[in-house]
Design a protein around this motif. Sequence first.
Motif, PDB file in Angstrom:
ATOM      1  N   GLY A  95       0.810  -1.209   0.000  1.00 37.50           N
ATOM      2  CA  GLY A  95       0.000   0.000   0.000  1.00 37.50           C
ATOM      3  C   GLY A  95       0.844   1.260   0.000  1.00 37.50           C
ATOM      4  N   VAL A  96       0.437   2.237  -0.804  1.00 40.51           N
ATOM      5  CA  VAL A  96       1.087   3.553  -0.843  1.00 40.51           C
ATOM      6  C   VAL A  96       0.003   4.615  -0.810  1.00 40.51           C
ATOM      7  N   TRP A  97       0.384   5.818  -0.377  1.00 38.78           N
ATOM      8  CA  TRP A  97      -0.584   6.913  -0.281  1.00 38.78           C
ATOM      9  C   TRP A  97       0.164   8.235  -0.311  1.00 38.78           C
ATOM     10  N   ASP A  98      -0.536   9.308   0.038  1.00 38.83           N
ATOM     11  CA  ASP A  98       0.041  10.650  -0.054  1.00 38.83           C
ATOM     12  C   ASP A  98       1.451  10.704   0.513  1.00 38.83           C
ATOM     13  N   HIS A  99       2.344  11.346  -0.237  1.00 36.22           N
ATOM     14  CA  HIS A  99       3.732  11.615   0.146  1.00 36.22           C
ATOM     15  C   HIS A  99       4.646  10.398  -0.001  1.00 36.22           C
ATOM     16  N   ASP A 100       4.093   9.222  -0.319  1.00 36.93           N
ATOM     17  CA  ASP A 100       4.961   8.088  -0.620  1.00 36.93           C
ATOM     18  C   ASP A 100       5.583   8.256  -2.000  1.00 36.93           C
ATOM     19  N   THR A 101       6.688   7.557  -2.220  1.00 38.20           N
ATOM     20  CA  THR A 101       7.348   7.568  -3.520  1.00 38.20           C
ATOM     21  C   THR A 101       7.665   6.138  -3.940  1.00 38.20           C
ATOM     22  N   ILE A 102       7.759   5.944  -5.251  1.00 38.13           N
ATOM     23  CA  ILE A 102       8.127   4.660  -5.834  1.00 38.13           C
ATOM     24  C   ILE A 102       9.271   4.920  -6.800  1.00 38.13           C
ATOM     25  N   ALA A 103      10.342   4.153  -6.681  1.00 35.72           N
ATOM     26  CA  ALA A 103      11.529   4.395  -7.486  1.00 35.72           C
ATOM     27  C   ALA A 103      11.390   3.826  -8.894  1.00 35.72           C
ATOM     28  N   VAL A 104      11.874   4.608  -9.861  1.00 37.41           N
ATOM     29  CA  VAL A 104      12.129   4.122 -11.218  1.00 37.41           C
ATOM     30  C   VAL A 104      13.598   4.405 -11.468  1.00 37.41           C
ATOM     31  N   GLY A 105      14.450   3.436 -11.180  1.00 41.06           N
ATOM     32  CA  GLY A 105      15.875   3.711 -11.226  1.00 41.06           C
ATOM     33  C   GLY A 105      16.229   4.797 -10.232  1.00 41.06           C
ATOM     34  N   ALA A 106      16.878   5.843 -10.719  1.00 40.95           N
ATOM     35  CA  ALA A 106      17.277   6.956  -9.857  1.00 40.95           C
ATOM     36  C   ALA A 106      16.176   7.990  -9.697  1.00 40.95           C
ATOM     37  N   ASP A 107      15.085   7.840 -10.435  1.00 41.85           N
ATOM     38  CA  ASP A 107      13.973   8.780 -10.351  1.00 41.85           C
ATOM     39  C   ASP A 107      12.925   8.283  -9.365  1.00 41.85           C
ATOM     40  N   LEU A 108      12.086   9.201  -8.920  1.00 41.37           N
ATOM     41  CA  LEU A 108      11.022   8.861  -7.982  1.00 41.37           C
ATOM     42  C   LEU A 108       9.674   9.306  -8.529  1.00 41.37           C
TER      43      LEU A 108
END
Length: 200
Positions: A95-108
């Motif tokens: 689960g993720v919600w407001d202010h969470d981030t998910i990485a795509v390589g070095a990007d978020l």
Amino acid sequence: MTISIESLVVGPLENNAYLLTDTTGHHVLVDAADEADRLIEWIAGRTIEAIITTHSHTDHIEALAQLAAATGASLYAGTPDVETIRARTGVEPTGVWDHDTIAVGADLLRVIGIVGHTPGSITLVVPTEPATTLITGDSLFPGGVGKTTSPADFDSLYTDVTTKLFDAFGDDTRVLPGHGAPTTLGTERPHLGEWRERGW
């Protein structure tokens, strides 16, 4: 750093699946919606590090279990929708919600929770050039917000879309919806009052 986005239309409801790729070749799939074989063919030769589901409606998760098994990717979805997705697919996203981030390589990718179309719909803030991109699932489309089943749900969805998207991002921000063509916040902004008045 910036992320490129490809799309593929799948299923009878013409869902948009999105493939996000950073400059170093890391890949994330958004909405394993349907037609698992086509999705697997589309991503062939690319390692999918995460699959993100924008919300729990069946047309957005038909291929999720198969893609999860085929890729071994980490799974993510809006926290209030996780249990519904688990019950419908047999796989359980984080689960993720407001202010969470998910990485795509070095990007978020930044996560924004949008309540109304489902309790746990999410929008993804994607760092793209020349302007930011929002992947909105079924919360925001060209011409209006997503479908709701009660006035309270509409009020919640309209408020979240207005305050968390339109008030927070500029007119050049691109919107990639769960179905249909892209738009921009600038194209849709003049119509917010109409959407509020009509109630959908």
